[in-house]
Design an enzyme around this catalytic site. Structure first.
Site, mmCIF file in Angstrom:
data_model
loop_
_atom_site.group_PDB
_atom_site.id
_atom_site.type_symbol
_atom_site.label_atom_id
_atom_site.label_comp_id
_atom_site.label_asym_id
_atom_site.label_seq_id
_atom_site.Cartn_x
_atom_site.Cartn_y
_atom_site.Cartn_z
ATOM 1 N N SER A 140 77.268 42.322 62.938
ATOM 2 C CA SER A 140 78.722 42.293 62.705
ATOM 3 C C SER A 140 79.382 41.449 63.781
ATOM 4 C CB SER A 140 79.295 43.712 62.779
ATOM 5 O OG SER A 140 80.705 43.650 62.867
ATOM 6 N N TYR A 153 79.498 51.560 67.233
ATOM 7 C CA TYR A 153 79.161 50.563 66.201
ATOM 8 C C TYR A 153 78.863 49.194 66.828
ATOM 9 C CZ TYR A 153 79.948 47.833 61.863
ATOM 10 O OH TYR A 153 79.826 46.993 60.793
HETATM 11 N N1 LIG Z 1 82.619 45.305 55.427
HETATM 12 C C1 LIG Z 1 82.724 44.608 56.533
HETATM 13 O O1 LIG Z 1 83.788 44.059 56.860
HETATM 14 C C2 LIG Z 1 81.544 44.428 57.446
HETATM 15 C C3 LIG Z 1 81.693 43.584 58.553
HETATM 16 C C4 LIG Z 1 80.618 43.381 59.402
HETATM 17 C C5 LIG Z 1 79.406 44.005 59.140
HETATM 18 N N2 LIG Z 1 79.286 44.834 58.058
HETATM 19 C C6 LIG Z 1 77.990 45.457 57.852
HETATM 20 O O2 LIG Z 1 77.519 45.150 56.559
HETATM 21 C C7 LIG Z 1 76.714 46.218 56.066
HETATM 22 C C8 LIG Z 1 77.224 46.688 54.712
HETATM 23 O O3 LIG Z 1 78.570 47.119 54.875
HETATM 24 P P1 LIG Z 1 79.535 47.451 53.630
HETATM 25 O O4 LIG Z 1 80.900 47.096 54.056
HETATM 26 O O5 LIG Z 1 78.982 46.857 52.386
HETATM 27 O O6 LIG Z 1 79.410 49.048 53.608
HETATM 28 P P2 LIG Z 1 79.562 50.079 52.385
HETATM 29 O O7 LIG Z 1 80.016 51.345 53.022
HETATM 30 O O8 LIG Z 1 80.362 49.491 51.274
HETATM 31 O O9 LIG Z 1 78.047 50.243 51.885
HETATM 32 C C9 LIG Z 1 77.078 50.772 52.745
HETATM 33 C C10 LIG Z 1 75.738 50.927 52.034
HETATM 34 O O10 LIG Z 1 74.844 51.525 52.980
HETATM 35 C C11 LIG Z 1 74.281 52.707 52.416
HETATM 36 N N3 LIG Z 1 74.095 53.707 53.475
HETATM 37 C C12 LIG Z 1 75.020 54.196 54.338
HETATM 38 N N4 LIG Z 1 74.462 55.135 55.135
HETATM 39 C C13 LIG Z 1 73.158 55.224 54.774
HETATM 40 C C14 LIG Z 1 72.063 56.013 55.215
HETATM 41 N N5 LIG Z 1 72.199 56.934 56.172
HETATM 42 N N6 LIG Z 1 70.858 55.867 54.606
HETATM 43 C C15 LIG Z 1 70.696 54.962 53.608
HETATM 44 N N7 LIG Z 1 71.705 54.182 53.145
HETATM 45 C C16 LIG Z 1 72.919 54.310 53.722
HETATM 46 C C17 LIG Z 1 75.279 53.197 51.375
HETATM 47 O O11 LIG Z 1 74.636 54.019 50.397
HETATM 48 C C18 LIG Z 1 75.788 51.863 50.821
HETATM 49 O O12 LIG Z 1 74.887 51.394 49.833
HETATM 50 C C19 LIG Z 1 76.756 47.314 57.145
HETATM 51 O O13 LIG Z 1 75.626 47.212 57.966
HETATM 52 C C20 LIG Z 1 78.007 46.976 57.909
HETATM 53 O O14 LIG Z 1 77.955 47.465 59.210
HETATM 54 C C21 LIG Z 1 80.324 45.059 57.203
#
Ligand SMILES: NC(=O)c1ccc[n+]([C@@H]2O[C@H](COP(=O)([O-])OP(=O)(O)OC[C@H]3O[C@@H](n4cnc5c(N)ncnc54)[C@H](O)[C@@H]3O)[C@@H](O)[C@H]2O)c1
Length: 246
Positions: A140, A153
């Site tokens: 991230s 985080y």
């Molecule tokens: N959305 C953003 O702006 C953003 C920015 C930077 C990084 N990220 C990273 O991208 C990745 C995806 O984020 P997102 O926004 O799509 O999140 P989201 O919450 O929409 O989806 C998260 C996914 O992870 C799975 N998950 C969560 N906890 C889990 C666990 N304990 N065991 C197994 N699966 C689990 C959920 O079932 C879901 O499929 C993450 O690693 C997040 O940190 C997101």
């Protein structure tokens, strides 16, 4: 022929049931990759099963560290091999540092860092005999900049970057590449709760003037998974609309 050829590649995606992971899953599916994914939301897993009957799924909580070796075995068995692993699943538990509970710290480190290491460790073992593999870890922007309320985080996400470089060095001789993608602010459930005023200010600080989409991250994952990036390892690609330039 597609410039990016992932046909029949065996791909394991964590958290491919929602948000960025779902966009990644759909992009790889369109290119006829064979996919295994896990998540914790039963309804989302059922939707994947009905929308993509060919995709293999499992309800697995990445906090269950003792079972991750078995999980990677299951991925390899169900797919009939393992070529590409995408550590995408992640959570937030935000709080100011002085108020952050042990539970908030540990949960985020356990899911966002330790589980990613364990999935990498067992995937590398599975890939070593074939002398090929691509691992993509989703970090991230805040792993590089830090962020209010995200000591847990941002630590986990920074850890992923350094860990990926170490793994890239250790297994380059086995032709296993380990890279990261560091998304900026992407329009998913994770960012839905940001208040509108803050979101407006945030967008003012993004040179390209908008939040990113899951597809912006998926496109980068396709590149890092494919032969087009065969000379890239230990690298982090920033996908953030110019918000942070490393
Ligand atoms: N959305 C953003 O702006 C953003 C920015 C930077 C990084 N990220 C990273 O991208 C990745 C995806 O984020 P997102 O926004 O799509 O999140 P989201 O919450 O929409 O989806 C998260 C996914 O992870 C799975 N998950 C969560 N906890 C889990 C666990 N304990 N065991 C197994 N699966 C689990 C959920 O079932 C879901 O499929 C993450 O690693 C997040 O940190 C997101």
């Amino acid at each position: 022929m597609n410039l990016i050829n992932l046909k029949n590649k065996k791909v394991f995606i964590t958290g491919g049931t929602a948000g960025i992971g779902l966009s990644i899953l759909e992009s790889f599916y369109k290119l006829e990759a064979e996919i295994f994914t896990i998540g914790t939301n039963h309804e989302n897993l059922k939707t994947i099963q009905s929308n993509f009957p060919k995709i293999k799924t499992s309800n697995f909580n990445l906090e269950n560290h003792q079972k991750i070796e078995e999980l990677v075995k299951e991925a390899k068995e169900k797919l009939g091999g393992l070529d590409i692993v995408i550590n995408n699943a992640g959570i937030t538990k935000d709080n100011l540092a002085i108020r952050m509970s042990d539970e908030e710290w540990n949960k985020v480190i356990n899911i966002n860092l330790t589980a990613v290491f364990l999935v990498c460790k067992y995937s590398i073992k599975a890939m070593m005999k074939q002398d090929a593999g691509s691992i993509i870890n989703i970090s991230s922007i805040v792993g590089h900049t830090g962020n209010f309320g995200q000591a847990n985080y941002s630590s986990a996400k920074a850890g992923i970057v350094a860990m990926s470089k170490s793994l890239a060095k250790e297994y380059a001789k086995k032709n296993i590449r380990v890279n990261c993608i560091s998304p900026g602010f992407i329009d998913t459930k994770m960012t839905k709760n940001i208040n509108e005023e803050f979101k407006k200010k945030l967008i003012e600080n993004i040179p390209l003037g908008k939040l990113g989409t899951g597809n912006d991250i998926a496109n980068c994952a396709l590149f890092l998974a494919s032969e087009l990036s065969s000379y890239i390892t230990g690298e982090t690609i920033h996908v953030n609309g110019g918000m942070y330039m490393a």
